[in-house]
Structures are given as C-alpha cells and as structure tokens.
Design an enzyme around this catalytic site. Structure first.
Site, mmCIF file in Angstrom:
data_model
loop_
_atom_site.group_PDB
_atom_site.id
_atom_site.type_symbol
_atom_site.label_atom_id
_atom_site.label_comp_id
_atom_site.label_asym_id
_atom_site.label_seq_id
_atom_site.Cartn_x
_atom_site.Cartn_y
_atom_site.Cartn_z
ATOM 1 N N LYS A 14 96.522 59.632 92.421
ATOM 2 C CA LYS A 14 96.363 59.207 91.028
ATOM 3 C C LYS A 14 94.891 59.330 90.637
ATOM 4 O O LYS A 14 94.089 58.430 90.878
ATOM 5 C CB LYS A 14 96.825 57.763 90.815
ATOM 6 C CG LYS A 14 96.890 57.379 89.315
ATOM 7 C CD LYS A 14 96.613 55.923 89.061
ATOM 8 C CE LYS A 14 95.175 55.526 89.135
ATOM 9 N NZ LYS A 14 94.308 56.116 88.054
ATOM 10 N N GLY A 64 89.437 46.470 94.025
ATOM 11 C CA GLY A 64 89.815 46.439 95.435
ATOM 12 C C GLY A 64 90.424 45.116 95.849
ATOM 13 O O GLY A 64 91.372 45.076 96.646
ATOM 14 N N GLU A 118 87.453 51.389 100.019
ATOM 15 C CA GLU A 118 86.031 51.740 100.033
ATOM 16 C C GLU A 118 85.487 51.292 98.690
ATOM 17 O O GLU A 118 85.803 51.880 97.658
ATOM 18 C CB GLU A 118 85.860 53.243 100.258
ATOM 19 C CG GLU A 118 84.464 53.627 100.731
ATOM 20 C CD GLU A 118 83.478 53.723 99.600
ATOM 21 O OE1 GLU A 118 82.628 52.799 99.472
ATOM 22 O OE2 GLU A 118 83.535 54.687 98.829
#
Length: 480
Positions: free
Chosen positions: A178, A235, A252
């Site tokens: 995506k 995240g 990350e």
C-alpha cells in the site's frame, strides 16, 4: 508522457478500481497536479488480499525451492537496474527529492537491497539438521510467514518498499503493497517491472490508498504480517492492532538522532559530513542527525562553521542537479516545519540561520528555509520531537559523558554519529549510545547489516539476514 493511471495491480494484472476516489499527485515544486491515480477503497484491499491469500495457500510461489525464487528475483533485479534513472525521475517529480539524492539513494539504494538480499538468500539456512539434546536429530526449517502487508512512507518510497518486498518474496511470502497517497507513481513502475520479471499472479499486489483504508489492510484477517515504515504515532496504532490479533509485525519508525562532535574533530570535514547526515532528502529522513552536540570549548566555532556550511547549500528546483535542498513533500509538511521554527524561537533558542518564510529567490513550491538554532537545551521540543525538515539544533555539552547522556536523552534510538580524530574514542562513544545504527566520522546503511531502532524508533530489523528472518517462521521437526 502522461503519468496518469486508472487501475491497480492485482492478481497479476491491471484491475479496475472498485471505488470512484482519485488521488491527485501534486508536484511539491510547482504546486501543480502532475498525475491522477485511483484511490484504493476497502473493496480494492479485499481483492488484493484475496489474491495474495490464494497465491500463498494454493499457488506455486511458497512451494518453489529457494533457488527457484532466487532466479525470479534475480531477473527482477536486472530489469530494475535498467530503469534506475526513470525511477529516480518519478520520485523527484512526485515527492520533490533532489535529483542528486534520487539518483544516489532513492533508486540505486533500493536496487542495492535486491542484490544484497539475493546474496544473503543463497547462503541462508532454510533448513538444517541439528543434533537434538534428547539424542535424536532435529530438522529446523524456516518457512514463509504468509501474506504480508507492506506499508512504505512517502519520503523514500522505493527504498522502504524493497526492505519489505524482497525478503518477503525470497522467503516465499505473498505481498500487498500500500503506497502512500503522496507517492503512488513509483509503485506503478515497480509493478511493471515485477510483471515483466515473471512473478506469478497474486504474489505481489499494489493498491495506493489513504490512512483509513490502510488500517483496514492492517487489521484484515487474511494478512499474516504487517511491515510498516512511518511515524511513531502510526506505528503505535499498527502495533496495537497487530498485538490484539497476535499478528506478526515489524515497525521502522521515527528518530531524533544526535551527531556528537568531539573536541578533536576536524571541523571542516565534520561540517561537510553533517550537511549530508543531517539534511539528507531535505531533512525528510528518519535517520537525519538534527541534534548537533558540540563541546563548550569549541561551541561558537561549531555553530559558526555549521551555519556557514548550511547557508552555502543551494535551495531550489529538485530537478536541477545543483540543488542540494528541495521542497517539503506537501503544504502541510512545510507548515509543520515552520511551526517548529517558530516554536524554537518561543522556547528561547537562538536563531542563527533561516527562520520562517520562503527561501530567497523562491516564489512557489513548499519550500522552507534551512534553519540552524544555537543555545538549544535538549529538553526543548525542537530537540525532542521529530521535525522532518531542514532544521538543526546545536546543543552544548561539557565532557564526553554528558554528550552521551544527552544523546541518549530521547524517546528515540535510531541512528547517530560521532566526529573525532581518534577512532578508538569514537568507537567507545558508539558503543555507549543506545541506537540501532551508528557511524564514526560517517553515516551509512549497509544492506548486509541489520537496520532498525531502540525504544520508540521501532520493533524488529530490516536488511541483512536479520531482515530476511522477519519474513519466516521457525518449524522444528523431530524424528525417531
């Protein structure tokens, strides 16, 4: 040639969108629309995941030998190498990365990952027999984790796609990519190359979409693992969803890295190094070392030299090879950076260079003035929060112990450097700073070594054998 697209890459072909939304790709330099592509809807994600699920559960890809998968990825690598210049140009157009950086890192470094993972995969321990503790041998296999959702950010889109896509493919996984809505164009070029390389239908599917549809992909029951690069806030949300579902995840995330200038550093060489490590990609890099820690004994000298070095960098059209700093990716990002510049002044930092307002000679585009602050206290927000733009904070320290303490006084732990004439002293500092990567008189990311961060900079590692392992599950087989 038009960059417009009207479909998604799903199940080995170009599929008409199931929704009616459009993404306008806007040049950060001209503020003009350069292309339109369809905006992925929930139904498009469902179709992509279904294709990846079929390809994993029923298709040949996970059942090929590692050597057979390596052959396909090697073919892909050759085709990708032939189009590096085209890929770099597309990324410069869509996100404003300077052509110099795009041709140095955006495209070539993405390809270097392919080659590095191929080398690792050839010698990887896909299956081994161990002497069991109970007397019988044990077979230990590394099998593909399943369907992977790969979600890259807009700042280095191909580089961050490759860190997920290539190890996933070599491990035998299938993938739904995506891309970020700011940078979908490079992913279409990637799809063309994958298709030409003979990757089987459904093994890679690409649907550009926004945050809400991205969350649907993350939480989709057909996805076995999520690999994400982006903000720490996003995240945390992704990690929470994956934790609730016990879904494999690697993250990350952000950074607020420090460059420590020791008293014996060669200042001219240090400033040249910092111009890259602190301001790469116009400061839009998670590893950017935007906290500059300078000894009090040389503080004024460091501030003056750094400000002069940054002042000499050319700001302008990212397609011009002379430009060293380009625009921010979007109007909202330029506004965010300017708010931090104003905040730094409110907090009491001394503005040495730059400030709010357009750079001189620039009358359009989402540009901000490269800015250097002095007399920064590490507790200030400009020293603690990731700005993601060309804003540097010079922080004084007294003695190496204090420098290390300040460097570690951050919620992040992604990168860093130390600049010194004494390599042994530099290595000592490197071992004491709590970050996942570190450089002594340099900074780089070597694809043979793990990359990732401590603390709020993420979970898991990319690159190296450790990055390949993120896409495998261990299976132990016991024999009589």
């Amino acid at each position: 040639m038009s960059l417009d697209r009207d479909s998604f890459y799903i199940d080995g072909g170009w599929a008409a969108p199931r929704g009616s939304g459009l993404i306008e790709v806007v040049s950060p330099h001209t503020e003009q629309v350069v292309a339109t592509v369809p905006e992925g809807a929930v139904a498009d994600i469902d179709a992509a995941v279904a294709a990846a699920r079929r390809a994993f559960d029923e298709g040949p890809w996970p059942r090929l030998t590692p050597a057979e998968r390596i052959d396909v990825v090697q073919a892909f690598s050759g085709l990708y190498a032939a189009r590096l210049g085209e890929m770099a140009d597309v990324i410069t157009t869509e996100m404003g990365s300077t052509t110099t950086f795009a041709n140095l890192a955006q495209a070539p470094a993405a390809w270097m990952q392919v080659e590095a993972f191929l080398t690792i995969a050839r010698d990887y321990g896909w299956e081994e027999t161990r002497a069991g503790a109970l007397g019988s041998p044990v077979i230990v296999r590394r099998e593909p984790v399943g369907v992977v959702a790969a979600i890259p950010p807009w700042n280095v889109p191909q580089f961050t796609i490759m860190s997920k896509l290539v190890p996933a493919l070599l491990a035998g996984c299938t993938v739904v990519v995506k891309p970020a809505p700011e940078t979908p164009l490079d992913a279409y070029l990637l799809a063309e190359i994958l298709d030409e390389a003979g990757v089987p239908p459904g093994v890679v599917n690409i649907v550009a979409a926004g945050r809400e549809v991205g969350e649907h992909l993350v939480s989709h029951p057909g996805v076995d693992k999520v690999a994400f690069t982006g903000s720490t806030a996003a995240g945390r949300r992704i990690g929470a969803i994956c934790g609730q579902q016990l879904k494999r995840v690697s993250l990350e995330l952000g950074g607020k890295s420090a460059a420590i200038v020791l008293e014996d550093a060669d200042l001219a060489a240090t400033v040249e190094g910092l111009k890259f490590t602190a301001l790469m990609n116009s400061g839009q890099a998670c590893v950017a070392q935007t906290r500059i820690l300078a000894p009090r004994s040389r503080y004024a000298e460091v501030v003056e030299a750094l400000a002069a070095g940054v002042a000499g960098m050319q700001v302008g059209d990212p397609a011009d090879p002379a430009s060293e700093i380009g625009p921010m990716v979007a109007a909202r990002q330029a506004e965010r950076v300017e708010k931090y510049i104003a905040l730094g002044q409110e907090e009491g930092a001394r503005l040495v260079l730059g400030g709010t307002g357009r750079p001189e000679g620039v009358d359009r585009g989402w540009y901000v003035r490269p800015t250097v602050f002095a007399d920064v206290d590490n507790r200030m927000r400009i020293a603690q929060e990731e700005i993601f733009g060309p804003v540097l904070s010079v922080i004084p320290y007294e003695g190496t112990d204090e420098a290390v303490r300040i460097a570690n006084d951050s919620e992040y732990g992604l990168a860093g450097t130390v600049w010194t004439a004494d390599d042994a002293a530099g290595l000592d500092v490197a071992r004491r700073v709590r970050t996942g990567t570190y450089g002594v008189n340099t900074y780089t990311m070597d694809m043979a070594a793990p990359f990732g961060g401590y603390k709020s900079s993420g979970v898991g590692r990319e690159f190296g054998p450790e990055g390949l392992a993120q896409y495998t599950e261990y299976k132990s087989i016991y024999t009589a």
